[in-house]
Motif scaffolding. Structure first.
Motif, mmCIF file in Angstrom:
data_model
loop_
_atom_site.group_PDB
_atom_site.id
_atom_site.type_symbol
_atom_site.label_atom_id
_atom_site.label_comp_id
_atom_site.label_asym_id
_atom_site.label_seq_id
_atom_site.Cartn_x
_atom_site.Cartn_y
_atom_site.Cartn_z
ATOM 1 N N PHE A 67 0.829 -1.209 0.000
ATOM 2 C CA PHE A 67 0.000 0.000 0.000
ATOM 3 C C PHE A 67 0.860 1.254 0.000
ATOM 4 N N VAL A 68 1.977 1.214 0.734
ATOM 5 C CA VAL A 68 2.854 2.388 0.774
ATOM 6 C C VAL A 68 3.437 2.655 -0.616
ATOM 7 N N THR A 69 3.847 1.582 -1.295
ATOM 8 C CA THR A 69 4.398 1.758 -2.639
ATOM 9 C C THR A 69 3.352 2.356 -3.571
ATOM 10 N N ILE A 70 2.113 1.854 -3.449
ATOM 11 C CA ILE A 70 1.036 2.380 -4.297
ATOM 12 C C ILE A 70 0.819 3.863 -4.027
ATOM 13 N N VAL A 71 0.739 4.196 -2.736
ATOM 14 C CA VAL A 71 0.459 5.576 -2.380
ATOM 15 C C VAL A 71 1.626 6.477 -2.798
ATOM 16 N N ARG A 72 2.825 5.915 -2.750
ATOM 17 C CA ARG A 72 4.000 6.684 -3.152
ATOM 18 C C ARG A 72 3.940 7.022 -4.646
ATOM 19 N N MET A 73 3.562 6.019 -5.442
ATOM 20 C CA MET A 73 3.495 6.263 -6.887
ATOM 21 C C MET A 73 2.381 7.253 -7.222
ATOM 22 N N LEU A 74 1.239 7.105 -6.509
ATOM 23 C CA LEU A 74 0.120 8.021 -6.776
ATOM 24 C C LEU A 74 0.507 9.457 -6.412
ATOM 25 N N THR A 75 1.207 9.610 -5.277
ATOM 26 C CA THR A 75 1.625 10.961 -4.876
ATOM 27 C C THR A 75 2.587 11.543 -5.898
ATOM 28 N N GLN A 76 3.539 10.710 -6.326
ATOM 29 C CA GLN A 76 4.530 11.214 -7.282
ATOM 30 C C GLN A 76 3.847 11.655 -8.576
ATOM 31 N N ALA A 77 2.775 10.946 -8.931
ATOM 32 C CA ALA A 77 2.099 11.276 -10.184
ATOM 33 C C ALA A 77 1.176 12.480 -10.046
ATOM 34 N N TYR A 78 0.412 12.539 -8.935
ATOM 35 C CA TYR A 78 -0.643 13.560 -8.870
ATOM 36 C C TYR A 78 -0.329 14.722 -7.937
ATOM 37 N N ALA A 79 0.683 14.564 -7.067
ATOM 38 C CA ALA A 79 1.044 15.676 -6.178
ATOM 39 C C ALA A 79 2.569 15.739 -6.068
ATOM 40 N N PRO A 80 3.251 16.043 -7.186
ATOM 41 C CA PRO A 80 4.717 15.974 -7.186
ATOM 42 C C PRO A 80 5.372 16.889 -6.149
ATOM 43 N N ALA A 81 4.756 18.052 -5.881
ATOM 44 C CA ALA A 81 5.359 18.957 -4.901
ATOM 45 C C ALA A 81 5.344 18.320 -3.513
ATOM 46 N N LEU A 82 4.226 17.674 -3.182
ATOM 47 C CA LEU A 82 4.120 16.992 -1.895
ATOM 48 C C LEU A 82 5.113 15.839 -1.841
ATOM 49 N N PHE A 83 5.252 15.124 -2.959
ATOM 50 C CA PHE A 83 6.196 14.001 -3.026
ATOM 51 C C PHE A 83 7.611 14.477 -2.709
ATOM 52 N N ASP A 84 8.008 15.611 -3.304
ATOM 53 C CA ASP A 84 9.350 16.137 -3.048
ATOM 54 C C ASP A 84 9.496 16.600 -1.603
ATOM 55 N N ALA A 85 8.418 17.216 -1.065
ATOM 56 C CA ALA A 85 8.515 17.752 0.292
ATOM 57 C C ALA A 85 8.603 16.625 1.324
ATOM 58 N N LEU A 86 7.844 15.548 1.123
ATOM 59 C CA LEU A 86 7.853 14.463 2.104
ATOM 60 C C LEU A 86 9.069 13.551 1.936
ATOM 61 N N GLY A 87 9.581 13.445 0.715
ATOM 62 C CA GLY A 87 10.830 12.711 0.463
ATOM 63 C C GLY A 87 10.825 11.307 1.024
ATOM 64 N N ILE A 88 11.883 10.972 1.794
ATOM 65 C CA ILE A 88 12.006 9.597 2.278
ATOM 66 C C ILE A 88 10.950 9.255 3.313
ATOM 67 N N TYR A 89 10.218 10.258 3.803
ATOM 68 C CA TYR A 89 9.242 9.930 4.841
ATOM 69 C C TYR A 89 8.022 9.222 4.265
ATOM 70 N N ILE A 90 7.867 9.209 2.936
ATOM 71 C CA ILE A 90 6.794 8.396 2.357
ATOM 72 C C ILE A 90 7.122 6.904 2.473
ATOM 73 N N PRO A 91 8.279 6.438 1.931
ATOM 74 C CA PRO A 91 8.582 5.015 2.161
ATOM 75 C C PRO A 91 8.659 4.659 3.641
ATOM 76 N N LEU A 92 8.997 5.620 4.489
ATOM 77 C CA LEU A 92 9.128 5.313 5.914
ATOM 78 C C LEU A 92 7.780 5.069 6.595
ATOM 79 N N ILE A 93 6.666 5.324 5.872
ATOM 80 C CA ILE A 93 5.362 4.970 6.453
ATOM 81 C C ILE A 93 5.323 3.466 6.746
ATOM 82 N N VAL A 94 6.098 2.698 5.962
ATOM 83 C CA VAL A 94 6.153 1.246 6.170
ATOM 84 C C VAL A 94 6.502 0.920 7.617
ATOM 85 N N VAL A 95 7.455 1.656 8.170
ATOM 86 C CA VAL A 95 7.898 1.334 9.528
ATOM 87 C C VAL A 95 7.237 2.230 10.574
#
Lengths: 236, 201, 384
Positions: free
Chosen positions: A82-110
């Motif tokens: 689910f984290v990978t899915i949400v990461r790809m969706l963010t990168q596609a539809y909210a690139p600014a948010l993707f850049d701002a959150l950075g590694i903290y998106i994959p870190l949702i896993v932990v």
């Protein structure tokens, strides 16, 4: 009727009595790392709502098929998916948010909240309560980090910006207070994260302590009255 | 490839970009475990150990498997599984090799899988693109060195913090600030001090 | 056995489902992500050329410039070129983007990724980079004052490299103007001037920074072949008038005359040496009279190599210290190191001075002077 009441309870406990940040002290990394502004906090919150609700639902619906000795790895795979899915969706539809959150998106896993709810609740309960539980916990998390984000942004920059990280279509800022009290730059930096969280925790602690004292006083008063009544009876 | 690259990598990941104070990775163990120096050190050694191995393995996995196959988008799943199995493996090896070490580190190892410092450092290393900057193998060594430095930084803060906390326990702190809130204030002051180190870079 | 089979089956199914859903989402999002990234890349170029809608990128290996981007407008006309290069500033590599209009004017110079001191970069962006805008890139000139920061030096390196790619290398053109073909190579052996080059056609070329501008002098031995550059035309013409004769015959009533003749004579007289720091020596000549020996040495300072010329009289007394190449912060050198030289002149013994480290303090710049001076003093027969 009773069931409905229970579901309501499952929902609100995540927001108030078992708030993951302020009461359970879980998921501290994102609460400190992405809360420099309200928008990044809200963004992270939305991602967590998505991941936590869906992982709770999925885990609860397949809980009977997963052999006991591999529950944790299986949960991790589900959450990571689910984290990978949400990461790809963010990168596609909210690139600014993707850049701002950075590694903290994959870190949702932990993020301890998600695996925590999976093991403590979803793996033991039916689908609907698990959904409500996940939603409540995630919203509680979102509200908590948004509160931190609001305080850091207002006191750090004197304004609340919108449309910078979330794709709202419009951009701007509200409040725009021009005062040195609302321009404390360190609050937007790492130290500010620790400081604001400390103040909020202390605030909630003080309320808890006051409540406990009140309760204690109330109980004392009741006991005293009871004793007095008993004494009266005896003398009578 | 000069030694300064490695010295810089260690210093910058240990002090300037300290994972706890500037990136908030590993805050949970920082607040949870660190009330005793001995515990803090046990946790730190385990973290350094897993962090270095995990960085080495994931670097190779990413650049020799995921990137050539163009499936780098599954990296998060791959990394967390690698870390989880590594922790298991390390636990088994330590158990076989030294009972004493196992007694010391064993209880911390399961906690490490969900320690965001490990996955965080691994992701940061991949994001930093060391292979493009230094070439494949030099980049590998820089990544491993960076991970080691990050682990040392984690240990340094845990050690410093547990020492401070032992004193905090005897300090007259208002009731509502006791425990986590006052620890966070200490962390904030330490983070302020570390801003100064940014000037070295 | 059965339970093990069940376990692996469940895990396989989970893995498959997970892989499948991720693959599906990736198929859906990959084109959008690629589009986002392309738009982001376009972003900085649009900032330079707002009418651009399409860019064409080309990687180059020039040592400094690594990418040339041509920006096209809606009619598919090229409306500008952006050259991206990196050079070493104070804090490490610094990325600079130079936008050039089709008519050869600099549109803007943008500082990209860097680890420089924020204040210095801020000052550059506010005060000095705007002065470059609108200048023809083929004859770009810089503010001399700001040459005092390494960050500005890095900007100059990238702009110069852009100029060489866009407008052609002015040095090659100068050589062609003087009827010489071939290339040039920077040389470090004879460095009495700002820069020195060995020509593939034979001879040397010196780049001298005079008050009136930059002067290039081409010569072989003491014989001059010509001159060029942005310096006072009076000087350039005078040198060109004596082509084929010795530089010492240069008759010119001009304050720069002595400096030019001395620089050429110094270069010619320089002999290579192999010391730890000292790499060359030459006679120390003042007003045509040889007073002693000048030793040229290089040692690593705070950031990189510094080169100094140490002139000793025949009696072994230190007469002059001159900086030739400085890699450290120029302001720091001028304010803290250079003033200390005065107190060293006339000395033959330096052990006491070094023990107290008077001018060097604890800095790398000072230490590089100490290294070279120590070795030079021994060669001059003074300090042991």
């Amino acid at each position: 009727m009773n069931e409905k009441l229970n579901l309501m309870k499952e929902f609100t406990k995540g927001i108030v009595s078992e708030n993951p940040i302020f009461v359970m002290l879980l998921g501290m990394c994102p609460a400190l790392a992405v809360t420099a502004t309200l928008e990044t906090s809200l963004g992270m919150g939305l991602l967590v709502i998505f991941v936590l609700t869906l992982s709770n639902v999925l885990i609860s619906s397949v809980r009977k098929f997963i052999p006991e000795n591999v529950t944790i790895p299986a949960f991790i795979v589900v959450i990571a998916t689910f984290v990978t899915i949400v990461r790809m969706l963010t990168q596609a539809y909210a690139p600014a948010l993707f850049d701002a959150l950075g590694i903290y998106i994959p870190l949702i896993v932990v993020n301890c909240i998600i695996l925590g709810r999976a093991t403590a609740f979803a793996s033991k309960n039916k689908v609907l309560p698990s959904l409500i539980d996940g939603l409540g916990m995630a919203i509680g998390f979102t509200l908590a980090i948004s509160l931190i984000g609001i305080l850091r942004e207002i006191f750090g920059t004197g304004a609340i910006a919108y449309g910078v990280y979330l794709p709202l279509g419009i951009q701007g800022s509200i409040l725009n207070i021009d005062s040195p009290l609302f321009n404390i730059a360190i609050l937007t930096g790492p130290a500010g994260g620790f400081l604001i969280l400390a103040v909020l925790l202390a605030f909630f602690n003080s309320r808890k302590i006051k409540k406990a004292e009140k309760l204690k006083a109330e109980r004392k008063r009741l006991a005293k009255e009871k004793r007095a009544a008993k004494a009266k009876e005896v003398t009578a | 490839m000069s030694a300064t690259v490695f010295v810089t990598a260690i210093l910058s990941s240990m002090l300037i970009n300290n994972i706890i104070l500037t990136r908030f990775l590993g805050v949970c163990p920082f607040l949870g475990v660190s009330n005793r120096i001995e515990k803090a050190m046990g946790m730190s050694v385990a973290v350094i150990f897993v962090m270095v191995i995990a960085s080495a393995v994931t670097y190779l996995l990413y650049y020799y498997v995921l990137a050539p196959l163009e499936i780098s988008y599954i990296s998060t799943i791959a990394f967390i599984l690698i870390i989880a199995s590594l922790v298991q493996l390390v636990e088994m090896v330590i158990k076989k090799v030294s009972k004493k070490l196992y007694k010391g580190l064993g209880i911390y190892l399961p906690l490490i899988t969900t320690n965001c410092a490990i996955l965080g450092v691994v992701e940061l290393n991949i994001n930093a693109g060391f292979n493009a900057e230094y070439g494949m193998w030099n980049g590998f060594f820089v990544a491993v060195t960076t991970a080691f430095g990050a682990g040392l930084g984690f240990a340094l803060i845990l050690f410093a913090f547990s020492s401070i906390r032992e004193r905090l326990e005897h300090a007259p702190v208002p009731e509502s600030w006791k425990g986590i809130p006052v620890s966070l204030v200490v962390a904030a002051i330490m983070a302020l001090a570390f801003i100064g180190l940014g000037g070295i870079a | 056995m059965l339970s093990k089979l069940k376990t692996s089956l469940v895990l396989t199914v989970i893995g498959l489902l997970s892989g499948l859903s991720i693959w599906g989402i990736n198929e859906l999002t990959a084109p959008i992500i690629a589009e986002n990234q392309a738009a982001e890349e376009l972003g900085i170029f649009i900032e330079l050329f707002p009418e651009g809608i399409r860019v064409d990128q080309e990687a180059v290996e020039d040592g400094t410039i690594n990418q040339i981007t041509t920006v096209y407008d809606g009619d598919d006309q090229a409306i500008g070129t952006v050259l991206r290069g990196t050079a070493n500033g104070y804090g490490g590599e610094m990325t600079v983007l130079v936008g050039v209009a089709p008519n050869g004017e600099i549109v803007d110079v943008i500082i990209g990724d860097n680890s420089e001191t924020a204040n210095i970069v801020g000052g550059l962006i506010e005060e000095y980079l705007p002065n470059l805008n609108g200048q023809p890139i083929s004859e770009v000139s810089y503010d001399a004052e700001t040459g005092a920061t390494l960050s500005y030096n890095a900007v100059q390196t990238v702009v110069n490299a852009s100029r060489n790619l866009v407008a052609g290398d002015p040095l090659i053109e100068l050589l062609e103007d003087l009827g010489l073909s071939g290339t040039y190579e920077e040389t470090t052996l004879f460095v009495p001037a700002t820069n020195a080059y060995t020509l593939s056609a034979g001879g040397e070329m010196l780049e001298l920074t005079l008050d009136s501008g930059t002067l290039y002098v081409l010569f072989d031995g003491l014989t001059v072949y010509g001159a060029g550059g942005s310096a006072d035309p009076l000087i350039v013409d005078a040198i060109n008038a004596i082509q084929g004769a010795s530089i010492e015959t240069l008759e010119l009533d001009h304050p720069d005359r002595t400096q030019i003749i001395r620089a050429v004579a110094d270069t010619v007289a320089t002999e290579p040496m192999e010391g730890e720091f000292i790499f060359a020596s030459r006679p120390y000549v003042v007003d045509g009279e040889t007073l002693g020996t000048t030793y040229l040495g290089t040692s690593i300072g705070f950031r990189d190599d510094n080169t100094f010329a140490m002139s000793f009289l025949e009696t072994g007394e230190l007469a002059r210290i001159e900086n030739i190449v400085l890699s450290d912060t120029p302001d720091y050198y001028r304010d803290n190191v250079e003033p200390g030289f005065e107190g060293l002149y006339g000395l033959t013994e330096f052990s006491e001075v070094f023990a107290n480290d008077v001018f060097a303090g604890a800095t790398g710049t000072g230490a590089s002077v100490t290294d070279i001076l120590k070795e030079a003093a021994i060669l001059a027969g003074g300090d042991q």
